[in-house]
Design a protein around this motif. Structure first.
Motif, mmCIF file in Angstrom:
data_model
loop_
_atom_site.group_PDB
_atom_site.id
_atom_site.type_symbol
_atom_site.label_atom_id
_atom_site.label_comp_id
_atom_site.label_asym_id
_atom_site.label_seq_id
_atom_site.Cartn_x
_atom_site.Cartn_y
_atom_site.Cartn_z
ATOM 1 N N ALA A 70 7.008 -15.588 -6.337
ATOM 2 C CA ALA A 70 7.385 -15.027 -5.042
ATOM 3 C C ALA A 70 7.268 -13.508 -5.082
ATOM 4 C CB ALA A 70 8.806 -15.442 -4.690
ATOM 5 N N GLY A 71 7.064 -12.908 -3.924
ATOM 6 C CA GLY A 71 6.977 -11.449 -3.861
ATOM 7 C C GLY A 71 6.383 -10.986 -2.542
ATOM 8 N N GLN A 72 5.815 -9.791 -2.564
ATOM 9 C CA GLN A 72 5.283 -9.165 -1.356
ATOM 10 C C GLN A 72 4.066 -9.910 -0.821
ATOM 11 O OE1 GLN A 72 6.375 -6.617 0.472
ATOM 12 N NE2 GLN A 72 4.623 -6.638 1.845
ATOM 13 N N LYS A 73 4.061 -10.119 0.501
ATOM 14 C CA LYS A 73 2.890 -10.696 1.171
ATOM 15 C C LYS A 73 2.479 -9.760 2.300
ATOM 16 C CE LYS A 73 1.117 -14.618 3.775
ATOM 17 N NZ LYS A 73 1.418 -15.874 4.491
ATOM 18 N N GLY A 74 1.235 -9.346 2.294
ATOM 19 C CA GLY A 74 0.736 -8.463 3.334
ATOM 20 C C GLY A 74 1.035 -7.006 3.064
ATOM 21 N N PHE A 75 0.566 -6.139 3.974
ATOM 22 C CA PHE A 75 0.607 -4.685 3.828
ATOM 23 C C PHE A 75 -0.135 -4.268 2.560
ATOM 24 C CE2 PHE A 75 2.312 -0.357 3.790
ATOM 25 C CZ PHE A 75 2.221 -0.058 5.129
ATOM 26 N N PHE A 76 -1.318 -4.884 2.376
ATOM 27 C CA PHE A 76 -2.170 -4.580 1.232
ATOM 28 C C PHE A 76 -3.346 -3.714 1.682
ATOM 29 C CE2 PHE A 76 -0.855 -9.067 -0.169
ATOM 30 C CZ PHE A 76 0.286 -8.582 -0.805
ATOM 31 N N HIS A 77 -3.788 -2.828 0.817
ATOM 32 C CA HIS A 77 -4.956 -1.984 1.087
ATOM 33 C C HIS A 77 -6.223 -2.808 0.855
ATOM 34 C CE1 HIS A 77 -7.949 1.216 0.430
ATOM 35 N NE2 HIS A 77 -7.149 1.967 1.181
ATOM 36 N N ARG A 78 -7.079 -2.888 1.875
ATOM 37 C CA ARG A 78 -8.284 -3.714 1.774
ATOM 38 C C ARG A 78 -9.501 -2.966 2.322
ATOM 39 N NH1 ARG A 78 -5.698 -5.886 -1.334
ATOM 40 N NH2 ARG A 78 -4.850 -8.009 -1.355
ATOM 41 N N THR A 79 -10.657 -3.245 1.730
ATOM 42 C CA THR A 79 -11.942 -2.722 2.190
ATOM 43 C C THR A 79 -12.852 -3.893 2.511
ATOM 44 O OG1 THR A 79 -11.715 -0.754 0.793
ATOM 45 C CG2 THR A 79 -13.920 -1.272 1.608
ATOM 46 N N GLU A 80 -13.416 -3.889 3.711
ATOM 47 C CA GLU A 80 -14.340 -4.954 4.118
ATOM 48 C C GLU A 80 -15.688 -4.313 4.422
ATOM 49 O OE1 GLU A 80 -14.595 -8.666 7.299
ATOM 50 O OE2 GLU A 80 -12.779 -7.454 7.156
ATOM 51 N N ALA A 137 0.835 -1.197 0.000
ATOM 52 C CA ALA A 137 0.000 0.000 0.000
ATOM 53 C C ALA A 137 0.871 1.249 0.000
ATOM 54 C CB ALA A 137 -0.920 -0.006 1.214
ATOM 55 N N LYS A 138 0.341 2.345 -0.551
ATOM 56 C CA LYS A 138 1.099 3.595 -0.616
ATOM 57 C C LYS A 138 1.294 4.211 0.762
ATOM 58 C CE LYS A 138 -0.222 4.894 -5.329
ATOM 59 N NZ LYS A 138 -0.945 5.871 -6.168
ATOM 60 N N GLY A 139 0.305 4.059 1.625
ATOM 61 C CA GLY A 139 0.388 4.621 2.968
ATOM 62 C C GLY A 139 -0.224 3.679 3.976
ATOM 63 N N ILE A 140 -0.093 4.034 5.253
ATOM 64 C CA ILE A 140 -0.567 3.143 6.311
ATOM 65 C C ILE A 140 -2.047 3.350 6.611
ATOM 66 C CG2 ILE A 140 -0.162 4.563 8.360
ATOM 67 C CD1 ILE A 140 1.298 2.080 9.515
ATOM 68 N N ARG A 141 -2.623 4.460 6.167
ATOM 69 C CA ARG A 141 -4.033 4.753 6.430
ATOM 70 C C ARG A 141 -4.903 4.311 5.266
ATOM 71 N NH1 ARG A 141 -7.178 8.886 4.910
ATOM 72 N NH2 ARG A 141 -5.402 10.131 4.186
ATOM 73 N N GLY A 142 -6.040 3.717 5.565
ATOM 74 C CA GLY A 142 -6.969 3.272 4.527
ATOM 75 C C GLY A 142 -7.625 4.449 3.827
ATOM 76 N N ARG A 143 -7.564 4.476 2.498
ATOM 77 C CA ARG A 143 -8.141 5.574 1.711
ATOM 78 C C ARG A 143 -9.590 5.264 1.349
ATOM 79 N NH1 ARG A 143 -3.104 6.960 3.231
ATOM 80 N NH2 ARG A 143 -2.269 8.694 2.053
ATOM 81 N N VAL A 144 -10.463 6.241 1.506
ATOM 82 C CA VAL A 144 -11.864 6.077 1.095
ATOM 83 C C VAL A 144 -11.956 6.432 -0.380
ATOM 84 C CG1 VAL A 144 -14.243 6.779 1.480
ATOM 85 C CG2 VAL A 144 -12.662 6.660 3.403
ATOM 86 N N LYS A 145 -12.248 5.433 -1.211
ATOM 87 C CA LYS A 145 -12.305 5.668 -2.652
ATOM 88 C C LYS A 145 -13.720 5.961 -3.136
ATOM 89 C CE LYS A 145 -8.215 2.833 -3.297
ATOM 90 N NZ LYS A 145 -7.608 1.635 -3.899
ATOM 91 N N ALA A 146 -14.720 5.737 -2.273
ATOM 92 C CA ALA A 146 -16.109 6.044 -2.616
ATOM 93 C C ALA A 146 -16.872 6.335 -1.333
ATOM 94 C CB ALA A 146 -16.761 4.884 -3.371
ATOM 95 N N PHE A 147 -17.578 7.459 -1.310
ATOM 96 C CA PHE A 147 -18.402 7.816 -0.167
ATOM 97 C C PHE A 147 -19.859 7.463 -0.463
ATOM 98 C CE2 PHE A 147 -14.762 10.588 0.699
ATOM 99 C CZ PHE A 147 -14.627 10.419 2.074
ATOM 100 N N PRO A 148 -20.712 7.330 0.571
ATOM 101 C CA PRO A 148 -22.134 7.041 0.327
ATOM 102 C C PRO A 148 -22.784 8.125 -0.514
ATOM 103 C CG PRO A 148 -21.581 6.703 2.639
ATOM 104 C CD PRO A 148 -20.388 7.327 1.999
ATOM 105 N N LYS A 149 -23.828 7.735 -1.234
ATOM 106 C CA LYS A 149 -24.543 8.673 -2.106
ATOM 107 C C LYS A 149 -25.248 9.727 -1.270
ATOM 108 C CE LYS A 149 -27.564 8.707 -6.162
ATOM 109 N NZ LYS A 149 -28.470 7.895 -7.010
ATOM 110 N N ASP A 150 -25.167 10.972 -1.729
ATOM 111 C CA ASP A 150 -25.745 12.082 -0.982
ATOM 112 C C ASP A 150 -27.257 12.132 -1.163
ATOM 113 O OD1 ASP A 150 -26.006 14.314 0.543
ATOM 114 O OD2 ASP A 150 -25.139 15.710 -0.905
#
Length: 400
Positions: A269-279, A22-35
């Motif tokens: 082989a490669g990077q494991k973990g530190f992935f940006h995820r939305t649940e 991930a680019k940063g440690i904080r989760g980015r909101v890519k979509a907000f609820p509809k107004d």
């Protein structure tokens, strides 16, 4: 005869590729609820910090189910959510390519927690960030400029977001830099949103202003990092036989001679973990008041239930492992949450209209476990442990 996709399906999902950090440690909101302008003005996201896990006992409310009116045990995660502070407002305009940032207005005073985020080394910096901007609020011509920018936001913008930051000094952890994010304002007209944002400059907002109990929310964050890993750990491919030449934690064939390249579908082989995820669709079991409120003692019984009248706080005996004591407001979510302890987690209101019975169910907690998480916890409170030890010592003394 079966097909190979059933007898030997591929290992790992391609839906999460590319598996990069991930680019940063904080989760980015890519979509907000509809107004919806008919609703009152409200915030749509918040930031919390993962403290740890425990378990609860609750009574199931599902008419027609075999579990109806019966008790069940659920694993829950505790997120500490100290109040955030609003320090700015941003206006966006619609373009053929999507939203574009139009104007940004900041508050007069920014705390050191917030200003630390603008420097890599606060110790070496001259700490001049926003000193010139804050003088605009005191100067008549500068204040007129701010009013003019707010008027333009009201006139041209279609989306209003506030700039808010966490208060690291309340957490008393090692990190002093605040996490800053934009939170979209929904409900009401554009002018009402801008006025609401200005009224709340430099004021704290609580988690109860954003979400409520029994609600379904989404969480966004970065998973626990594991560094560079091989195919067996990263993709869970089958290990080769024991006598295999040059190692067995490998993929035997990575493709045919032609096409003369390795396909993207082959495990490597490669990077494991530190992935940006939305649940999505995490149930809120409880929102508890903090033990400390404005530097004073607050709710000391924020883990008490109607069935368990023991006065106890949500922090287990000995504290949460690798986290410590939860003094601020907290959110209890069903199930697990991505990332290690102390990881910042973005809480977002659900994008979906919740209609399922599980989403609308009222949660009635009967018991919250606060025993030690360092071993096989036996006591719920220090008073309970002391009472037992007194009896235990007195029994041994009497036998002597």
């Amino acid at each position: 005869m079966s097909h190979r996709k059933f007898s030997a399906p591929r290992h790992g999902s391609m839906g999460f590729c590319p598996k990069r950090r991930a680019k940063g440690i904080r989760g980015r909101v890519k979509a907000f609820p509809k107004d919806d302008q008919k609703k009152p003005i409200h915030l749509t996201a918040f930031l919390g910090f993962k403290a740890g896990m425990t378990h609860v006992v609750r009574e199931v409310e599902k008419p027609g189910s075999k579990l109806h009116k019966k008790e069940t045990v659920d694993a829950v995660t505790i997120l500490e959510t100290p109040p955030m502070v609003i320090v700015g407002v941003v206006g966006y305009i619609d373009t053929p390519k999507g939203l574009r940032k139009f104007k940004t207005v900041f508050a007069e005073h920014l705390s050191d927690d917030c200003r630390r985020r603008f420097y890599k080394s606060w110790f070496r910096a001259k700490r001049k960030a926003f000193t010139r901007y804050s003088k605009k609020w005191q100067d008549p011509s500068g204040k007129a400029d701010i009013e003019r920018e707010l008027a333009k936001i009201k006139k041209y913008c279609s989306v209003i977001r506030v700039i808010a930051h966490t208060q690291q000094k309340l957490l008393k952890k090692r990190q002093k830099k605040a996490h800053i994010m934009e939170i979209q304002l929904n409900g009401g007209t554009i002018a009402q949103k801008v006025d609401w944002a200005r009224e709340h400059f430099e004021k704290p907002i609580l988690i109860t202003d954003v979400i409520s109990e029994d609600e379904m929310i989404d969480i966004i964050g970065v998973t626990k990092g594991h560094g560079r890993k091989g195919v067996t750990s990263r993709w869970h491919t089958k290990k080769l036989p024991r006598k295999t030449h040059k190692g067995l934690r490998k993929v035997a064939c990575i493709g045919a001679w032609h096409p003369a390249r390795v396909s993207i579908f082959v495990a490597r082989a490669g990077q494991k973990g530190f992935f940006h995820r939305t649940e999505i669709n995490k149930k809120v079991y409880r929102i508890g008041k903090g033990v400390m409120q404005d530097g004073k003692m607050g709710a000391q019984n924020n883990a008490m239930t109607s069935a368990d009248l023991t006065e106890k706080a949500i922090t287990p005996m000995g504290g949460f492992k690798h986290y410590g004591i939860v003094n601020q407001d907290y959110v209890m979510l069903k199930g697990c949450v991505m990332g290690p302890r102390k990881r910042v987690i973005t809480i977002r209101k659900s994008l979906l209209l919740q209609t399922k019975r599980a989403a609308l169910e009222k949660i009635g907690l009967k018991f919250i476990d606060t025993s030690s998480k360092f071993g096989h916890g036996r006591f719920q409170t220090a008073a309970e442990k002391a009472a037992f030890l007194v009896r235990f010592v007195w029994r041994d003394f009497r036998d002597v």
